[in-house]
Design a protein around this motif. Sequence first.
Motif, PDB file in Angstrom:
ATOM      1  N   ASN A  43       0.824  -1.214   0.000  1.00 12.72           N
ATOM      2  CA  ASN A  43       0.000   0.000   0.000  1.00 12.72           C
ATOM      3  C   ASN A  43       0.855   1.259   0.000  1.00 12.72           C
ATOM      4  OD1 ASN A  43      -2.501  -1.287  -0.113  1.00 12.72           O
ATOM      5  ND2 ASN A  43      -2.610  -1.485   2.114  1.00 12.72           N
ATOM      6  N   TYR A  44       1.980   1.228   0.681  1.00 10.73           N
ATOM      7  CA  TYR A  44       2.891   2.368   0.705  1.00 10.73           C
ATOM      8  C   TYR A  44       3.437   2.657  -0.704  1.00 10.73           C
ATOM      9  CZ  TYR A  44       6.885   5.307   1.905  1.00 10.73           C
ATOM     10  OH  TYR A  44       7.792   6.326   1.963  1.00 10.73           O
ATOM     11  N   VAL A  45       3.888   1.618  -1.398  1.00  9.40           N
ATOM     12  CA  VAL A  45       4.386   1.784  -2.761  1.00  9.40           C
ATOM     13  C   VAL A  45       3.259   2.254  -3.674  1.00  9.40           C
ATOM     14  CG1 VAL A  45       5.405   0.596  -4.758  1.00  9.40           C
ATOM     15  CG2 VAL A  45       6.240   0.106  -2.450  1.00  9.40           C
ATOM     16  N   ASP A  46       2.078   1.706  -3.498  1.00  7.82           N
ATOM     17  CA  ASP A  46       0.912   2.103  -4.270  1.00  7.82           C
ATOM     18  C   ASP A  46       0.667   3.612  -4.143  1.00  7.82           C
ATOM     19  OD1 ASP A  46      -1.638   1.716  -5.702  1.00  7.82           O
ATOM     20  OD2 ASP A  46      -2.591   1.950  -3.735  1.00  7.82           O
ATOM     21  N   GLU A  47       0.680   4.115  -2.920  1.00  8.77           N
ATOM     22  CA  GLU A  47       0.476   5.552  -2.683  1.00  8.77           C
ATOM     23  C   GLU A  47       1.561   6.382  -3.358  1.00  8.77           C
ATOM     24  OE1 GLU A  47      -1.954   7.425  -1.069  1.00  8.77           O
ATOM     25  OE2 GLU A  47      -3.063   5.543  -1.232  1.00  8.77           O
ATOM     26  N   LEU A  48       2.806   5.940  -3.263  1.00  5.46           N
ATOM     27  CA  LEU A  48       3.902   6.677  -3.900  1.00  5.46           C
ATOM     28  C   LEU A  48       3.697   6.789  -5.404  1.00  5.46           C
ATOM     29  CD1 LEU A  48       7.060   5.188  -2.141  1.00  5.46           C
ATOM     30  CD2 LEU A  48       6.025   7.433  -1.754  1.00  5.46           C
ATOM     31  N   LEU A  49       3.325   5.682  -6.026  1.00  2.00           N
ATOM     32  CA  LEU A  49       3.180   5.678  -7.495  1.00  2.00           C
ATOM     33  C   LEU A  49       2.010   6.544  -7.956  1.00  2.00           C
ATOM     34  CD1 LEU A  49       3.981   1.953  -8.346  1.00  2.00           C
ATOM     35  CD2 LEU A  49       5.498   3.934  -8.462  1.00  2.00           C
ATOM     36  N   TRP A  50       1.016   6.743  -7.093  1.00  2.00           N
ATOM     37  CA  TRP A  50      -0.097   7.622  -7.453  1.00  2.00           C
ATOM     38  C   TRP A  50       0.239   9.087  -7.214  1.00  2.00           C
ATOM     39  CZ3 TRP A  50      -3.067   5.768 -10.768  1.00  2.00           C
ATOM     40  CH2 TRP A  50      -3.633   4.491 -10.678  1.00  2.00           C
ATOM     41  N   LYS A  51       1.129   9.370  -6.260  1.00  2.00           N
ATOM     42  CA  LYS A  51       1.346  10.759  -5.831  1.00  2.00           C
ATOM     43  C   LYS A  51       2.622  11.417  -6.336  1.00  2.00           C
ATOM     44  CE  LYS A  51      -1.230  10.303  -1.551  1.00  2.00           C
ATOM     45  NZ  LYS A  51      -1.153  10.314  -0.089  1.00  2.00           N
ATOM     46  N   ILE A  52       3.625  10.630  -6.688  1.00  3.12           N
ATOM     47  CA  ILE A  52       4.923  11.214  -7.052  1.00  3.12           C
ATOM     48  C   ILE A  52       5.250  10.856  -8.493  1.00  3.12           C
ATOM     49  CG2 ILE A  52       7.386  11.264  -6.507  1.00  3.12           C
ATOM     50  CD1 ILE A  52       6.645  10.509  -3.647  1.00  3.12           C
ATOM     51  N   PRO A  53       5.612  11.814  -9.347  1.00  6.88           N
ATOM     52  CA  PRO A  53       5.679  13.249  -9.085  1.00  6.88           C
ATOM     53  C   PRO A  53       4.278  13.849  -8.953  1.00  6.88           C
ATOM     54  CG  PRO A  53       6.210  12.825 -11.376  1.00  6.88           C
ATOM     55  CD  PRO A  53       6.034  11.484 -10.705  1.00  6.88           C
ATOM     56  N   ALA A  54       4.224  15.029  -8.384  1.00  2.87           N
ATOM     57  CA  ALA A  54       2.954  15.662  -8.031  1.00  2.87           C
ATOM     58  C   ALA A  54       2.030  15.884  -9.228  1.00  2.87           C
ATOM     59  CB  ALA A  54       3.212  16.988  -7.323  1.00  2.87           C
ATOM     60  N   ILE A  62      -2.243  -3.222  -7.480  1.00  6.51           N
ATOM     61  CA  ILE A  62      -1.830  -4.199  -6.478  1.00  6.51           C
ATOM     62  C   ILE A  62      -2.565  -5.473  -6.856  1.00  6.51           C
ATOM     63  CG2 ILE A  62      -1.922  -4.883  -4.060  1.00  6.51           C
ATOM     64  CD1 ILE A  62      -1.771  -1.974  -3.274  1.00  6.51           C
ATOM     65  N   GLU A  63      -1.816  -6.550  -7.028  1.00  3.06           N
ATOM     66  CA  GLU A  63      -2.416  -7.769  -7.576  1.00  3.06           C
ATOM     67  C   GLU A  63      -1.842  -8.999  -6.882  1.00  3.06           C
ATOM     68  OE1 GLU A  63      -4.975  -9.425  -8.973  1.00  3.06           O
ATOM     69  OE2 GLU A  63      -4.889  -7.923 -10.567  1.00  3.06           O
ATOM     70  N   ASP A  64      -2.635 -10.075  -6.869  1.00  4.46           N
ATOM     71  CA  ASP A  64      -2.144 -11.341  -6.318  1.00  4.46           C
ATOM     72  C   ASP A  64      -2.410 -12.514  -7.252  1.00  4.46           C
ATOM     73  OD1 ASP A  64      -4.838 -11.691  -6.045  1.00  4.46           O
ATOM     74  OD2 ASP A  64      -4.799 -12.147  -3.904  1.00  4.46           O
ATOM     75  N   LYS A  65      -2.768 -12.186  -8.507  1.00  4.57           N
ATOM     76  CA  LYS A  65      -2.964 -13.241  -9.508  1.00  4.57           C
ATOM     77  C   LYS A  65      -2.369 -12.786 -10.839  1.00  4.57           C
ATOM     78  CE  LYS A  65      -7.751 -11.831 -10.476  1.00  4.57           C
ATOM     79  NZ  LYS A  65      -7.678 -10.536  -9.863  1.00  4.57           N
ATOM     80  N   LEU A  66      -2.261 -13.702 -11.789  1.00  7.25           N
ATOM     81  CA  LEU A  66      -1.697 -13.374 -13.100  1.00  7.25           C
ATOM     82  C   LEU A  66      -2.435 -12.195 -13.715  1.00  7.25           C
ATOM     83  CD1 LEU A  66      -1.150 -16.916 -14.655  1.00  7.25           C
ATOM     84  CD2 LEU A  66       0.560 -15.415 -13.622  1.00  7.25           C
ATOM     85  N   SER A  67      -1.679 -11.333 -14.389  1.00 10.39           N
ATOM     86  CA  SER A  67      -2.260 -10.117 -14.946  1.00 10.39           C
ATOM     87  C   SER A  67      -1.431  -9.646 -16.140  1.00 10.39           C
ATOM     88  CB  SER A  67      -2.285  -9.029 -13.870  1.00 10.39           C
ATOM     89  OG  SER A  67      -2.721  -7.800 -14.407  1.00 10.39           O
ATOM     90  N   GLN A  68      -2.075  -8.890 -17.015  1.00 15.00           N
ATOM     91  CA  GLN A  68      -1.393  -8.276 -18.149  1.00 15.00           C
ATOM     92  C   GLN A  68      -0.956  -6.848 -17.850  1.00 15.00           C
ATOM     93  OE1 GLN A  68      -0.603  -9.932 -21.038  1.00 15.00           O
ATOM     94  NE2 GLN A  68      -1.323 -11.677 -19.851  1.00 15.00           N
ATOM     95  N   GLU A  69      -1.206  -6.371 -16.642  1.00 19.51           N
ATOM     96  CA  GLU A  69      -0.818  -5.005 -16.264  1.00 19.51           C
ATOM     97  C   GLU A  69       0.690  -4.837 -16.384  1.00 19.51           C
ATOM     98  OE1 GLU A  69      -2.723  -2.385 -15.453  1.00 19.51           O
ATOM     99  OE2 GLU A  69      -4.566  -3.558 -15.710  1.00 19.51           O
ATOM    100  N   LYS A  70       1.115  -3.673 -16.822  1.00 22.84           N
ATOM    101  CA  LYS A  70       2.545  -3.404 -17.012  1.00 22.84           C
ATOM    102  C   LYS A  70       3.288  -3.252 -15.694  1.00 22.84           C
ATOM    103  CE  LYS A  70       3.107  -3.375 -21.442  1.00 22.84           C
ATOM    104  NZ  LYS A  70       3.676  -4.568 -22.019  1.00 22.84           N
ATOM    105  N   PHE A  87      11.682  -5.301  -8.709  1.00 26.47           N
ATOM    106  CA  PHE A  87      12.233  -4.625  -7.537  1.00 26.47           C
ATOM    107  C   PHE A  87      11.817  -5.431  -6.316  1.00 26.47           C
ATOM    108  CE2 PHE A  87      13.830  -0.142  -6.842  1.00 26.47           C
ATOM    109  CZ  PHE A  87      14.382  -0.423  -5.591  1.00 26.47           C
ATOM    110  N   ASN A  88      12.798  -6.017  -5.640  1.00 25.80           N
ATOM    111  CA  ASN A  88      12.527  -6.810  -4.445  1.00 25.80           C
ATOM    112  C   ASN A  88      12.572  -5.915  -3.216  1.00 25.80           C
ATOM    113  OD1 ASN A  88      12.143  -8.917  -2.634  1.00 25.80           O
ATOM    114  ND2 ASN A  88      14.304  -9.481  -2.633  1.00 25.80           N
ATOM    115  N   LEU A  89      11.437  -5.747  -2.567  1.00 28.56           N
ATOM    116  CA  LEU A  89      11.349  -4.926  -1.367  1.00 28.56           C
ATOM    117  C   LEU A  89      11.237  -5.786  -0.108  1.00 28.56           C
ATOM    118  CD1 LEU A  89       8.872  -2.279  -2.810  1.00 28.56           C
ATOM    119  CD2 LEU A  89      11.356  -2.071  -2.563  1.00 28.56           C
ATOM    120  N   CYS A  90      11.487  -7.061  -0.249  1.00 31.55           N
ATOM    121  CA  CYS A  90      11.412  -8.004   0.872  1.00 31.55           C
ATOM    122  C   CYS A  90      12.776  -8.123   1.554  1.00 31.55           C
ATOM    123  CB  CYS A  90      10.979  -9.380   0.373  1.00 31.55           C
ATOM    124  SG  CYS A  90       9.329  -9.401  -0.331  1.00 31.55           S
ATOM    125  N   PRO A  91      12.786  -8.561   2.813  1.00 29.09           N
ATOM    126  CA  PRO A  91      14.057  -8.711   3.527  1.00 29.09           C
ATOM    127  C   PRO A  91      14.832  -9.971   3.137  1.00 29.09           C
ATOM    128  CG  PRO A  91      12.234  -9.274   4.959  1.00 29.09           C
ATOM    129  CD  PRO A  91      11.636  -8.765   3.677  1.00 29.09           C
TER     130      PRO A  91
END
Length: 136
Positions: A43-54, A62-70, A87-91
């Motif tokens: 959700n944090y990354v989602d918010e960033l991608l919607w807001k930045i740049p202004a 945000i998805e949990d199944k196969l998708s054609q989204e870029k 981009f791996n954001l996991c520890p």
Amino acid sequence: MRVVFLQIKDNRLKVQKLIQIAHYHFQKNEPFLFIANDIKSANYVDELLWKIPALSFLPHVIEDKLSQEKVIITTRKENLNQAKYVFNLCPTPLLWDNLKILYEFEDLTHPGKQLLSRKKYEAYKERKYFIESNLT
């Protein structure tokens, strides 16, 4: 596969790099995937991608199944859009052999995060991935 560690010394730079890399691959029309550790991070990354740049935003889901989204943000360790750039954001390391570039933060903001980065580096080195460091 190439693993690019982005050295980060503060959170502002972390956000800047995350947005910059996502926009770069989107503009090249290349499927791109963010692997988040949990739904809060997604959700944090989602918010960033919607807001930045202004004055702009990056279309994504945000998805949990196969998708054609870029551009997809997911908490599942699966390549849901057949991206070659992730981009791996996991520890923990992401040991996928079929990528062109895997982005990781070399997080220097806290000793515990530095240790996690080091463990991921060692895992990728053991797999004989090509590793590079991007000093930011």
